[in-house]
Enzyme design. Structure first.
Site, PDB file in Angstrom:
ATOM      1  N   THR A  61       0.797  -1.237   0.000  1.00  9.40           N
ATOM      2  CA  THR A  61       0.000   0.000   0.000  1.00  9.40           C
ATOM      3  C   THR A  61       0.832   1.292   0.000  1.00  9.40           C
ATOM      4  OG1 THR A  61      -0.358  -0.341   2.361  1.00  9.40           O
ATOM      5  CG2 THR A  61      -2.180  -0.953   0.883  1.00  9.40           C
ATOM      6  N   ARG A  84      -7.395  -3.950 -19.719  1.00  7.03           N
ATOM      7  CA  ARG A  84      -7.667  -5.044 -18.787  1.00  7.03           C
ATOM      8  C   ARG A  84      -7.081  -4.753 -17.403  1.00  7.03           C
ATOM      9  NH1 ARG A  84      -9.036  -9.807 -20.448  1.00  7.03           N
ATOM     10  NH2 ARG A  84      -9.930  -9.768 -18.379  1.00  7.03           N
ATOM     11  N   HIS A  85      -6.198  -3.771 -17.317  1.00  3.73           N
ATOM     12  CA  HIS A  85      -5.558  -3.425 -16.041  1.00  3.73           C
ATOM     13  C   HIS A  85      -6.506  -2.515 -15.269  1.00  3.73           C
ATOM     14  CE1 HIS A  85      -1.695  -5.418 -16.839  1.00  3.73           C
ATOM     15  NE2 HIS A  85      -2.159  -5.328 -18.068  1.00  3.73           N
ATOM     16  N   ARG A  96     -17.762   7.709 -31.252  1.00  2.00           N
ATOM     17  CA  ARG A  96     -19.193   8.076 -31.311  1.00  2.00           C
ATOM     18  C   ARG A  96     -19.325   9.560 -31.596  1.00  2.00           C
ATOM     19  NH1 ARG A  96     -23.230   7.152 -26.611  1.00  2.00           N
ATOM     20  NH2 ARG A  96     -24.760   7.439 -28.249  1.00  2.00           N
ATOM     21  N   ARG A 166     -18.469   3.356 -37.530  1.00  3.78           N
ATOM     22  CA  ARG A 166     -17.156   2.882 -37.032  1.00  3.78           C
ATOM     23  C   ARG A 166     -17.037   1.362 -36.994  1.00  3.78           C
ATOM     24  NH1 ARG A 166     -17.398   4.084 -30.506  1.00  3.78           N
ATOM     25  NH2 ARG A 166     -19.453   3.199 -30.130  1.00  3.78           N
ATOM     26  N   ALA A 183       1.648   3.669  -8.452  1.00  2.99           N
ATOM     27  CA  ALA A 183       2.905   2.921  -8.670  1.00  2.99           C
ATOM     28  C   ALA A 183       2.731   1.423  -8.412  1.00  2.99           C
ATOM     29  CB  ALA A 183       4.016   3.493  -7.795  1.00  2.99           C
ATOM     30  N   ARG A 184       1.845   1.060  -7.486  1.00  2.00           N
ATOM     31  CA  ARG A 184       1.648  -0.370  -7.235  1.00  2.00           C
ATOM     32  C   ARG A 184       1.072  -1.049  -8.479  1.00  2.00           C
ATOM     33  NH1 ARG A 184      -2.407  -3.203  -2.797  1.00  2.00           N
ATOM     34  NH2 ARG A 184      -1.741  -5.339  -3.232  1.00  2.00           N
ATOM     35  N   ARG A 193       3.586  -6.887 -18.676  1.00  2.00           N
ATOM     36  CA  ARG A 193       3.612  -6.438 -20.078  1.00  2.00           C
ATOM     37  C   ARG A 193       5.003  -6.108 -20.596  1.00  2.00           C
ATOM     38  NH1 ARG A 193      -1.298  -8.257 -21.871  1.00  2.00           N
ATOM     39  NH2 ARG A 193      -2.978  -7.467 -20.559  1.00  2.00           N
TER      40      ARG A 193
END
Ligand SMILES: Cc1cc2nc3c(=O)[nH]c(=O)nc-3n(C[C@H](O)[C@H](O)[C@H](O)COP(=O)(O)OP(=O)(O)OC[C@H]3O[C@@H](n4cnc5c(N)ncnc54)[C@H](O)[C@@H]3O)c2cc1C
Length: 232
Positions: A61, A84-85, A96, A166, A183-184, A193
């Protein structure tokens, strides 16, 4: 995107720029030391030792108080992996509401046109050596992008809403987004990645993210590397 930090060029049209950063290695130290109602005014051997201790023992933390904000331009398929993160915030260009004057599309460099070898769970990617296959791949991308772009413009001209038109655009199209991450969670991102299993294209961005992280939080980055580049 306005910002004072350098714009990093990635892939053929990609960009990544640090827009803002809050924190420092010392902030990590002081977030941990508040447990004892104590604080430090500068980094010293004890504070470096404390950061290493926190990282190694996954006391995560204190790392959450340092925050990075980035502007990113990437192919949609890279952005999909990125989004996804969940432990971060995103805002993306809306197709749109907005019609880009010029659409940019991703063309891999010839040496990055690769083939998959092996089975899922145990495969690797190797460059394709046959120049005919490389040319065919690049020509196919070129015609596919041209046709999609032309169809998109025709649908708009005929009055079809942007949000429907689109649909004809491919995932090789470039998009833009703002990414804010502590940062965590950034450590989690680069551990997954900037790693050989990650797709080459997102790796190129993750490498730049890691360099910026190392510049802004050198002791925390060093501790991450020393602890085996693991998520915390
Ligand atoms: C090489 C590679 C291949 C991949 N292949 C696929 C694929 O084929 N299909 C696919 O769908 N995804 C795939 N992914 C995406 C992957 O499953 C993760 O969604 C992505 O890497 C984000 O990681 P994360 O969940 O740790 O990050 P975040 O979403 O930022 O979460 C950070 C951490 O918070 C905790 N957390 C967050 N949400 C929850 C929750 N709901 N419950 C419990 N804990 C939570 C976890 O500890 C998690 O590690 C792949 C990722 C990589 C790196």
């Amino acid at each position: 995107m306005p910002g004072t930090e350098p714009v990093n060029k990635i892939l053929d049209h990609g960009q990544l720029q640090l827009l803002d950063f809050m924190g420092s290695d010392l902030d990590v130290v002081n977030a941990a030391k508040v447990s004892f109602s104590a604080y430090s005014t500068e980094m010293n051997d004890a504070s470096i030792g404390l950061i290493n201790f926190l990282m190694k023992n996954k006391h995560a933390t204190p790392f959450e108080h340092c925050v990075f904000k980035f502007y990113v331009k990437s192919p949609i398929f890279v952005a999909r992996e990125w989004f996804r993160h969940r432990w971060s915030s995103f805002n993306e260009m809306s197709m749109r509401y907005h019609v880009p004057q010029e659409l940019h599309f991703y063309f891999p460099s010839p040496e990055n046109i690769r083939t998959q070898v092996g089975k899922p769970g145990n495969y690797s990617f190797e460059p394709i050596s046959d120049p005919e296959v490389i040319s065919h791949c690049l020509e196919t991308l070129q015609s596919s992008y041209e046709v999609s772009n032309a169809f998109y413009r025709v649908l708009l001209e005929k009055g079809v809403a942007k949000e429907i038109a689109r649909s004809v655009l491919p995932v090789g199209q470039y998009t833009e987004f703002i990414w804010t991450v502590n940062a965590r969670s950034l450590i989690n991102f680069i551990s997954l990645r900037n790693e050989s299993n990650a797709q080459y294209e997102i790796q190129q961005y993750a490498e730049v993210v890691e360099n910026i992280f190392a510049e802004k939080m050198p002791y925390t980055h060093q501790a991450f590397v020393q602890a085996g580049r693991e998520a915390i």
